[in-house]
Scaffold this motif. Structure first.
Motif, short mmCIF file in Angstrom:
data_model
loop_
_atom_site.label_atom_id
_atom_site.label_comp_id
_atom_site.label_asym_id
_atom_site.label_seq_id
_atom_site.Cartn_x
_atom_site.Cartn_y
_atom_site.Cartn_z
N CYS A 1 0.81 -1.21 0.00
CA CYS A 1 0.00 0.00 0.00
C CYS A 1 0.86 1.27 0.00
N ARG A 2 2.14 1.14 0.14
CA ARG A 2 3.03 2.29 0.16
C ARG A 2 3.29 2.78 -1.27
N SER A 3 3.40 4.07 -1.41
CA SER A 3 3.74 4.60 -2.74
C SER A 3 5.22 4.35 -3.01
N ALA A 4 5.57 4.24 -4.25
CA ALA A 4 6.95 3.94 -4.64
C ALA A 4 7.92 5.04 -4.19
N ASP A 5 7.46 6.26 -4.06
CA ASP A 5 8.34 7.37 -3.70
C ASP A 5 8.33 7.67 -2.19
N HIS A 6 7.65 6.83 -1.40
CA HIS A 6 7.60 7.06 0.05
C HIS A 6 9.00 6.86 0.64
N CYS A 7 9.42 7.78 1.49
CA CYS A 7 10.74 7.71 2.11
C CYS A 7 10.58 7.79 3.63
N ASP A 8 11.10 6.81 4.33
CA ASP A 8 11.08 6.82 5.80
C ASP A 8 12.24 7.66 6.30
N THR A 9 11.97 8.49 7.28
CA THR A 9 13.01 9.37 7.82
C THR A 9 13.60 8.87 9.13
N LYS A 10 13.00 7.84 9.71
CA LYS A 10 13.54 7.32 10.97
C LYS A 10 13.30 5.81 11.01
N PRO A 11 14.02 5.12 11.89
CA PRO A 11 13.80 3.68 12.03
C PRO A 11 12.36 3.38 12.42
N CYS A 12 11.90 2.21 12.07
CA CYS A 12 10.51 1.85 12.36
C CYS A 12 10.28 1.69 13.87
N SER A 13 9.03 1.75 14.24
CA SER A 13 8.64 1.65 15.66
C SER A 13 9.07 0.32 16.26
N VAL A 14 8.93 -0.76 15.50
CA VAL A 14 9.32 -2.08 16.00
C VAL A 14 10.80 -2.08 16.35
N ALA A 15 11.63 -1.58 15.44
CA ALA A 15 13.08 -1.56 15.68
C ALA A 15 13.41 -0.70 16.90
N ARG A 16 12.80 0.47 17.02
CA ARG A 16 13.10 1.34 18.15
C ARG A 16 12.74 0.68 19.48
N ILE A 17 11.61 0.03 19.54
CA ILE A 17 11.21 -0.66 20.78
C ILE A 17 12.17 -1.81 21.08
N MET A 18 12.51 -2.58 20.07
CA MET A 18 13.43 -3.70 20.28
C MET A 18 14.82 -3.22 20.70
N TRP A 19 15.28 -2.13 20.11
CA TRP A 19 16.59 -1.59 20.49
C TRP A 19 16.57 -1.03 21.90
N ASP A 20 15.45 -0.42 22.29
CA ASP A 20 15.32 0.06 23.67
C ASP A 20 15.35 -1.12 24.65
N ALA A 21 14.66 -2.20 24.29
CA ALA A 21 14.64 -3.40 25.13
C ALA A 21 16.04 -4.00 25.23
N ASP A 22 16.76 -4.02 24.11
CA ASP A 22 18.13 -4.54 24.11
C ASP A 22 19.01 -3.70 25.03
N GLU A 23 18.86 -2.39 24.97
CA GLU A 23 19.66 -1.53 25.82
C GLU A 23 19.30 -1.71 27.29
N ALA A 24 18.03 -1.92 27.60
CA ALA A 24 17.61 -2.15 28.99
C ALA A 24 18.24 -3.45 29.51
N TRP A 25 18.24 -4.47 28.67
CA TRP A 25 18.85 -5.75 29.03
C TRP A 25 20.34 -5.57 29.28
N ARG A 26 21.02 -4.88 28.37
CA ARG A 26 22.45 -4.65 28.51
C ARG A 26 22.75 -3.78 29.74
N SER A 27 21.90 -2.82 30.00
CA SER A 27 22.08 -1.95 31.17
C SER A 27 22.01 -2.77 32.45
N LYS A 28 21.06 -3.68 32.52
CA LYS A 28 20.95 -4.55 33.70
C LYS A 28 22.20 -5.41 33.86
N LEU A 29 22.65 -6.02 32.77
CA LEU A 29 23.85 -6.87 32.84
C LEU A 29 25.08 -6.04 33.18
#
Length: 161
Positions: A101-129
């Motif tokens: 459903c995305r147009s061919a010229d659509h350009c994302d300007t930031k990482p997707c929400s899934v990636a940001r949440i997963m990276w935050d979770a990864d950092e929380a895990w690493r912070s605990k360790l």
């Protein structure tokens, strides 16, 4: 996330050799025997710890491994990253671009929400360790392990150094 078996082995081995007196080393064979793990696979984990300068090694009949620095300076994260590497636990392949459903010229300007949440979770895990040192583990073990088992384990280790 599933970590390699060697992470558990490395953590337990570091806990065990944390109690070694100065200038004593414990062999791969003795560490593998104590923990009931394959010596050949444990050897790779110990080599990784050595390369990360968490343990030091020496050759010869009384050779083996010992910690390279004080337990207060070694974190769980140091040990995990020595075995697993420092890469993120989540890799974004940006599959959102496959949305028909995305147009061919659509350009994302930031990482997707899934990636940001997963990276935050990864950092929380690493912070605990990162917040837990080997000294913290040794203190916990001293409270959790029955005194007679603690003593007999130390004697078993010392007979093999």
């Amino acid at each position: 996330m599933i970590l390699k078996n060697q992470v558990e082995w490395a953590l337990h081995c570091c806990a065990l050799i944390a109690g070694l007196p100065e200038n004593h080393y414990l062999s791969t064979k003795a560490l593998a025997e104590f923990h009931g793990v394959p010596k050949e696979y444990l050897s790779k984990a110990l080599q990784n710890l050595s390369q990360a300068e968490i343990v030091q090694t020496t050759l010869g009949p009384s050779g083996g491994y010992r910690l390279a620095k004080p337990t207060s300076e070694i974190t769980f994260l140091d040990i995990v990253e020595a075995v697993e590497g420092k890469t993120r636990t989540f890799v974004c392949n940006n599959i959102r671009q496959n949305n028909p459903c995305r147009s061919a010229d659509h350009c994302d300007t930031k990482p997707c929400s899934v990636a940001r949440i997963m990276w935050d979770a990864d950092e929380a895990w690493r912070s605990k360790l990162r917040s837990v040192t080997l000294a913290n583990l040794v203190d916990t073990l001293a409270k959790d392990v029955p005194a007679d088992l603690w003593k007999s384990s130390f004697e078993w280790v010392m007979a093999r150094t």
